[in-house]
Design a protein around this motif. Structure first.
Motif, mmCIF file in Angstrom:
data_model
loop_
_atom_site.group_PDB
_atom_site.id
_atom_site.type_symbol
_atom_site.label_atom_id
_atom_site.label_comp_id
_atom_site.label_asym_id
_atom_site.label_seq_id
_atom_site.Cartn_x
_atom_site.Cartn_y
_atom_site.Cartn_z
ATOM 1 N N THR A 725 5.113 1.380 6.046
ATOM 2 C CA THR A 725 6.230 0.829 5.258
ATOM 3 C C THR A 725 7.241 1.941 4.977
ATOM 4 O OG1 THR A 725 5.012 1.284 3.227
ATOM 5 C CG2 THR A 725 4.785 -0.925 4.174
ATOM 6 N N LYS A 726 8.343 1.560 4.321
ATOM 7 C CA LYS A 726 9.376 2.562 4.002
ATOM 8 C C LYS A 726 8.899 3.537 2.934
ATOM 9 C CE LYS A 726 13.115 -0.547 5.164
ATOM 10 N NZ LYS A 726 14.209 -1.384 4.655
ATOM 11 N N GLN A 727 7.972 3.088 2.117
ATOM 12 C CA GLN A 727 7.449 3.978 1.066
ATOM 13 C C GLN A 727 6.621 5.134 1.641
ATOM 14 O OE1 GLN A 727 7.456 0.728 0.925
ATOM 15 N NE2 GLN A 727 8.438 0.133 -1.005
ATOM 16 N N VAL A 752 -8.807 7.980 2.769
ATOM 17 C CA VAL A 752 -7.864 7.196 1.951
ATOM 18 C C VAL A 752 -8.036 5.700 2.203
ATOM 19 C CG1 VAL A 752 -5.412 6.685 1.583
ATOM 20 C CG2 VAL A 752 -6.169 9.054 1.786
ATOM 21 N N LEU A 753 -8.113 5.301 3.476
ATOM 22 C CA LEU A 753 -8.112 3.876 3.829
ATOM 23 C C LEU A 753 -9.523 3.292 3.741
ATOM 24 C CD1 LEU A 753 -5.607 3.929 6.802
ATOM 25 C CD2 LEU A 753 -5.172 3.165 4.489
ATOM 26 N N THR A 754 -10.006 3.184 2.505
ATOM 27 C CA THR A 754 -11.287 2.514 2.252
ATOM 28 C C THR A 754 -11.072 1.002 2.244
ATOM 29 O OG1 THR A 754 -10.883 2.699 -0.111
ATOM 30 C CG2 THR A 754 -12.168 4.472 0.918
ATOM 31 N N GLU A 755 -12.148 0.251 2.178
ATOM 32 C CA GLU A 755 -12.043 -1.219 2.175
ATOM 33 C C GLU A 755 -11.250 -1.696 0.970
ATOM 34 O OE1 GLU A 755 -15.715 -3.294 2.619
ATOM 35 O OE2 GLU A 755 -16.379 -2.040 4.295
ATOM 36 N N ARG A 756 -11.498 -1.077 -0.171
ATOM 37 C CA ARG A 756 -10.808 -1.486 -1.396
ATOM 38 C C ARG A 756 -9.312 -1.213 -1.298
ATOM 39 N NH1 ARG A 756 -12.034 0.589 -7.596
ATOM 40 N NH2 ARG A 756 -10.605 -0.863 -8.590
ATOM 41 N N ARG A 757 -8.966 -0.018 -0.700
ATOM 42 C CA ARG A 757 -7.536 0.340 -0.596
ATOM 43 C C ARG A 757 -6.819 -0.576 0.386
ATOM 44 N NH1 ARG A 757 -3.237 0.640 -1.294
ATOM 45 N NH2 ARG A 757 -1.738 2.347 -1.489
ATOM 46 N N LEU A 758 -7.508 -0.988 1.438
ATOM 47 C CA LEU A 758 -6.902 -1.891 2.416
ATOM 48 C C LEU A 758 -6.593 -3.255 1.803
ATOM 49 C CD1 LEU A 758 -9.070 -1.074 5.572
ATOM 50 C CD2 LEU A 758 -6.677 -0.498 5.255
ATOM 51 N N MET A 759 -7.435 -3.703 0.854
ATOM 52 C CA MET A 759 -7.203 -4.986 0.189
ATOM 53 C C MET A 759 -5.992 -4.938 -0.740
ATOM 54 S SD MET A 759 -11.178 -5.889 -0.624
ATOM 55 C CE MET A 759 -10.899 -7.388 -1.536
ATOM 56 N N GLN A 760 -5.598 -3.733 -1.189
ATOM 57 C CA GLN A 760 -4.480 -3.581 -2.126
ATOM 58 C C GLN A 760 -3.135 -3.332 -1.442
ATOM 59 O OE1 GLN A 760 -5.834 -0.245 -4.396
ATOM 60 N NE2 GLN A 760 -7.248 -1.432 -5.650
ATOM 61 N N LYS A 763 0.100 -5.440 -2.353
ATOM 62 C CA LYS A 763 0.701 -5.193 -3.668
ATOM 63 C C LYS A 763 1.086 -3.732 -3.866
ATOM 64 C CE LYS A 763 -1.920 -8.934 -5.856
ATOM 65 N NZ LYS A 763 -2.956 -9.269 -6.846
ATOM 66 N N LYS A 764 0.312 -2.830 -3.266
ATOM 67 C CA LYS A 764 0.522 -1.396 -3.482
ATOM 68 C C LYS A 764 0.600 -0.701 -2.118
ATOM 69 C CE LYS A 764 -1.639 2.543 -5.811
ATOM 70 N NZ LYS A 764 -2.891 3.007 -6.462
ATOM 71 N N PRO A 765 1.833 -0.504 -1.563
ATOM 72 C CA PRO A 765 1.961 0.128 -0.237
ATOM 73 C C PRO A 765 1.494 1.592 -0.253
ATOM 74 C CG PRO A 765 4.015 -0.925 -0.917
ATOM 75 C CD PRO A 765 3.136 -0.878 -2.122
ATOM 76 N N LEU A 766 1.176 2.086 0.935
ATOM 77 C CA LEU A 766 0.709 3.468 1.076
ATOM 78 C C LEU A 766 1.840 4.462 0.816
ATOM 79 C CD1 LEU A 766 -1.332 3.055 4.371
ATOM 80 C CD2 LEU A 766 -2.315 3.569 2.135
ATOM 81 N N THR A 767 1.479 5.617 0.258
ATOM 82 C CA THR A 767 2.443 6.710 0.048
ATOM 83 C C THR A 767 1.875 7.996 0.641
ATOM 84 O OG1 THR A 767 1.472 7.168 -2.118
ATOM 85 C CG2 THR A 767 3.405 5.707 -2.057
ATOM 86 N N ALA A 768 2.761 8.955 0.880
ATOM 87 C CA ALA A 768 2.355 10.215 1.508
ATOM 88 C C ALA A 768 1.440 11.040 0.612
ATOM 89 C CB ALA A 768 3.595 11.016 1.890
ATOM 90 N N VAL A 769 1.636 10.912 -0.710
ATOM 91 C CA VAL A 769 0.870 11.734 -1.666
ATOM 92 C C VAL A 769 -0.627 11.462 -1.546
ATOM 93 C CG1 VAL A 769 0.567 12.313 -4.111
ATOM 94 C CG2 VAL A 769 2.824 11.747 -3.231
ATOM 95 N N GLU A 770 -0.992 10.209 -1.324
ATOM 96 C CA GLU A 770 -2.412 9.843 -1.216
ATOM 97 C C GLU A 770 -3.101 10.625 -0.097
ATOM 98 O OE1 GLU A 770 -3.283 5.473 -1.643
ATOM 99 O OE2 GLU A 770 -1.122 5.355 -1.371
ATOM 100 N N PHE A 771 -2.423 10.737 1.040
ATOM 101 C CA PHE A 771 -3.018 11.442 2.182
ATOM 102 C C PHE A 771 -3.037 12.955 1.958
ATOM 103 C CE2 PHE A 771 -1.357 7.479 4.038
ATOM 104 C CZ PHE A 771 -2.521 7.005 4.628
ATOM 105 N N LEU A 772 -2.002 13.457 1.302
ATOM 106 C CA LEU A 772 -1.918 14.909 1.096
ATOM 107 C C LEU A 772 -3.029 15.417 0.183
ATOM 108 C CD1 LEU A 772 1.940 15.409 0.757
ATOM 109 C CD2 LEU A 772 0.501 15.912 2.709
ATOM 110 N N ILE A 773 -3.427 14.598 -0.789
ATOM 111 C CA ILE A 773 -4.524 14.992 -1.700
ATOM 112 C C ILE A 773 -5.811 15.197 -0.907
ATOM 113 C CG2 ILE A 773 -5.996 14.191 -3.596
ATOM 114 C CD1 ILE A 773 -3.414 12.720 -4.643
ATOM 115 N N CYS A 774 -6.106 14.254 0.022
ATOM 116 C CA CYS A 774 -7.319 14.377 0.859
ATOM 117 C C CYS A 774 -7.190 15.499 1.884
ATOM 118 C CB CYS A 774 -7.590 13.055 1.577
ATOM 119 S SG CYS A 774 -8.067 11.728 0.467
#
Length: 835
Positions: A725-727, A752-760, A763-774
């Protein structure tokens, strides 16, 4: 299917036309003077290479989709020839530049081609033509592993058995908690409403009137709608400019799906037509033999009798009948007079005697001349080395011109086999078979004629021949098998050896990975950097192409492997996580090869002792030869060539194969489609001389550059179920992840892309910060480590040769520069004098 078939026929015709032009250029190149300028030589080789790759693309797609069985035979011949020629040109470029990596940016720009045009395709027939064998082998391997209790996948976590009462209690707790949360949010809303009313009563202030409230709502709504319109217009503009793909681009096209169905249907038709063609070869030959056989026999006998009479009339006696070794009666039908035939037979016998006497003299002369010739060639310059594949391509091209170029095929709408072509081919075979029978009859007839007319008896020359045969037999019987050739498992079947190697964990199942899954981008600055004497780091696409050239094409095709420059060993060098093992599994998947694991850790404790090691290697290479193609993988191969074995690894005995590997390489023959691949992330721990003697082809696998990281992030996120997405700023991720390998990026994405995160995601698009933390928790490839790989590669034979050639260039450049400087000084002095 008529339109696609005509399209592929046109593709084939275009490929043959361009191949014809290239072959003429190759012939012209042989007659030209040797070139001295290395740049001109490289450009010539690179141009030939790029054009052959384009032909390869067209021939591969034509061979895969054309259903006519007789056309496919010629296409296959030319296709193998083109593959081999590409490998020869690659070898020429490596010897010229002393580098495994070459960059064609300027040539591609001149030819107006994109980097995709020089990507070497993997022929689909490698797998298609032996799919049944591979499936059967896969089934047997799975069955052996199941019986032995071996599972390559990670063991599943044991499921804990739960009592019904405990399960009900957990569900009740979760449900009451959910109801409690809903009740809390509901009560909070009521409390806030009551608070608002209470404050309004205390203050006594009235809310805004209807008009101001309406204006406020209108303002917000109009702003929101205008924002939506602006976004839509911006997206349309970006699609128009080609900066982003259109919305329907993500969905599979109906025409593409239909084309895929047609392709699968065409493959089924190919199989049917091929089986019909094979049956027709037998039936038509039998029909020709029945119908035309007697006539052929009579005509042959009449012609031979006529020859007897003509020879008798001219020479005064009956001729000697040609032997089977000389060609029998086939020599008589070469449109020659009886005198010429007799003279030719006598000349052949004299030549054979002369050759034996002249061989020794010629060898001595050649030895004396070879040294002089070598020096002359070095002084003259570079010339194209002879090719094993040009005659194959020329033969295929001539067949195309003679048979298919101008052939009328209006009658053959369904593209089945052509019976007339089979008749022409089988008529020759039948004639050859009948000629052998006729020769026996006519020899007896000639013998009878000589006895009856000239009263000649047959010369007794057979006894000597028999004696010679006996002597040959004695020589053959006197040979004894050496210890090296001795079969240690003569009493065992291949199936039992195969089963034992699987149970011991030496023959392993390769993962189903395609080479296209090894994602990377092309290096666009390679030529520019080399022009300023900076050696660029190779890109992931370059690595992938080398795997195709040195591994997949020779292992996939027997004819290519036997005649192309032989590559027995391959070494993949690079830091942890760059995909060395993945490339090996992809190589096995694309060629259908067996995978043997002879890593030091895997064979430690198995088949102990010198005799055990010999038995293990004998079994491995016996099975590998029988079920070729085969890949023998030696992981952490630097351990086999340790300078000093660490104390912790002494029990493992990592240097077991050090002395055996060079001996094994000598036993590998040209027809053995076996490739030994080593992988290492610490090559500097090995003794470099024996290491480079075994592994002559070394591929340095680098960490990904910015372009490759950009593609990798996209690929990994989509592969693991994520949405772009654009985010999500991919460019930011690619820039920040500089220094990280592919494996590290993949682990971050999977974390980052766990089953729970994929279900969200909706409503909640992916952002770069999530990947950078891991990603921050992983270890990168430091510059110091990368430099050590470069320094080590510079010590290899090819690396040394590359540095030497660059030094020679610099020296010649400095020499020219000094001369230029002197010339300028002279000019300045002249100007001063004039003043």
């Amino acid at each position: 299917l008529s339109v696609p078939i005509s399209t592929y026929n046109k593709i084939w015709a275009d490929a043959q036309e361009s191949l014809n032009c290239l072959l003429q250029k190759e012939i012209e190149e042989k007659s030209q003077k040797p070139l001295k300028d290395r740049l001109l030589v490289f450009q010539l080789l690179a141009t030939f290479y790029i054009k052959y790759v384009q032909i390869f693309h067209n021939l591969e797609s034509a061979y895969d989709q054309i259903v006519h069985p007789q056309k496919r035979l010629i296409i296959r011949q030319v296709l193998d020839g083109v593959m081999g020629r590409i490998l020869e040109l690659k070898n020429e470029m490596v010897e010229l530049e002393f580098s495994e990596y070459h960059y064609f940016d300027d040539i591609l720009q001149d030819l107006k081609l994109s980097p995709d045009n020089i990507e070497i395709p993997i022929p689909r027939y490698f797998i298609k033509e032996k799919i049944k064998v591979l499936k059967e082998r896969e089934r047997i391997l799975a069955q052996i592993m199941l019986d032995a209790g071996m599972y390559e996948d990670e063991p599943k976590k044991p499921v804990k058995v739960m009592l019904l009462e405990e399960a009900v209690r957990i569900i009740q707790v979760a449900e009451r908690a959910r109801q409690g949360r809903l009740r809390a949010t509901f009560m909070k809303q009521i409390f806030l409403e009551e608070k608002r009313e209470r404050l309004a009563r205390l203050q006594g202030s009235k809310g805004p009137d209807v008009e101001t409230a309406a204006m406020c709502i209108q303002r917000i709504w109009r702003g929101h709608t205008q924002w939506k319109k602006t976004l839509k217009i911006r997206e349309e503009e970006m699609v128009f400019l080609g900066m982003i793909p259109p919305p329907h681009f993500q969905r599979p096209s109906a025409s593409l799906l239909r084309a895929q169905k047609v392709d699968t249907l065409r493959c089924e038709i190919q199989e049917k037509y091929e089986s019909d063609f094979q049956k027709a070869l037998v039936s038509i030959k039998e029909r020709v033999k029945e119908i035309e056989g007697p006539d052929i026999k009579e005509t042959l006998q009449d012609q031979i009798r006529q020859w007897f009479i003509e020879c008798r009339h001219i020479t005064g006696k009956f001729p000697d009948y040609p032997d089977e070794e000389q060609g029998g009666s086939a020599v008589l039908f070469s449109e020659k007079t009886p005198e010429e035939v007799a003279a030719e037979l006598a000349a052949k016998a004299e030549e054979e005697l002369k050759k034996k006497g002249k061989k020794g003299k010629k060898e001595k002369k050649e030895k004396g001349k070879s040294k002089k010739k070598g020096n002359e060639e070095e002084e003259e310059g570079w010339k194209m080395s002879p090719s094993n594949f040009l005659p194959i391509m020329e033969e295929g091209n001539n067949k195309y011109k003679d048979i298919w170029k101008n052939r009328d095929e209006k009658w053959n709408f369904s593209q089945e086999y052509d019976p007339e072509l089979i008749k022409e081919e089988k008529r020759k075979e039948v004639e050859e078979e009948i000629r052998v029978q006729v020769d026996e009859l006519m020899r007896q007839e000639l013998k009878n004629l000589k006895l009856a007319v000239d009263r000649e008896t047959e010369k007794t020359g057979k006894k000597g021949k028999k004696g010679k045969k006996k002597k040959k037999g004695k020589k053959g019987g006197g040979k004894k098998k050496s210890k090296k050739d001795k079969d240690l498992t003569a009493d065992r079947t291949i199936d039992s050896l195969y089963q034992e190697l699987v149970e011991e964990g030496i023959l392993i199942r390769s993962k189903k990975i395609k080479l296209s899954d090894y994602v990377g981008e092309y290096s666009y600055l390679g030529t520019t950097l080399r022009q300023i004497d900076v050696e660029p780091m190779p890109s992931l696409t370059d690595v992938k192409q080398l795997i195709v050239l040195y591994g997949i094409l020779p292992l996939g095709s027997q004819s290519v492997h036997e005649k192309a420059p032989l590559v027995k060993t391959l070494l993949l060098v690079g830091p942890v996580g760059v995909g060395k093992k993945m490339l090996i599994h992809a190589l096995c998947t694309e060629t259908g090869a067996n995978l043997f694991n002879l890593s030091a850790a895997n064979i430690s404790g198995k088949y102990p002792g010198k005799a055990g090691l010999q038995l293990m290697l004998h079994m491995v290479f016996k099975v590998a030869r029988q079920l070729q193609p085969s890949v023998i993988w030696i992981g952490d191969t630097e351990k086999t060539f340790y300078r000093r074995v660490p104390k912790t690894e002494k029990e493992m005995d990592p240097k077991r194969l050090k002395k055996q590997l060079p001996k094994i390489l000598k036993t590998l023959k040209i027809e053995d489609r076996i490739l030994i691949i080593g992988t290492t992330n610490r090559p500097f721990d090995a003794d470099i001389k024996p290491f480079c003697k075994v592994y002559k082809k070394i591929i340095l696998v680098p960490r990904p550059d910015y372009a490759s990281r950009f593609v990798l992030w996209k690929h990994f996120i989509q592969q693991n179920g994520g949405l772009l997405t654009k985010q999500l700023n991919i460019s930011c991720l690619a820039q920040v992840s500089d220094g990280y390998a592919q494996g590290t990026i993949l682990r971050a994405v999977q974390a980052v892309l766990t089953e729970r995160r994929l279900m969200q995601l909706n409503k909640k698009p992916l952002t770069a910060v999530e990947f950078l933390i891991c990603l921050a928790r992983q270890d990168p490839v430091y510059k110091e480590e990368e430099e050590t790989f470069k320094v080590w590669y510079a010590k290899t034979p090819l690396g040394k040769a590359r540095i030497k050639s660059l030094m020679e260039k610099e020296d010649t450049g400095k020499g020219k520069g000094k001369d230029k400087g002197k010339g300028k000084d002279k000019k300045k002095e002249g100007k001063k004098a004039k003043k």
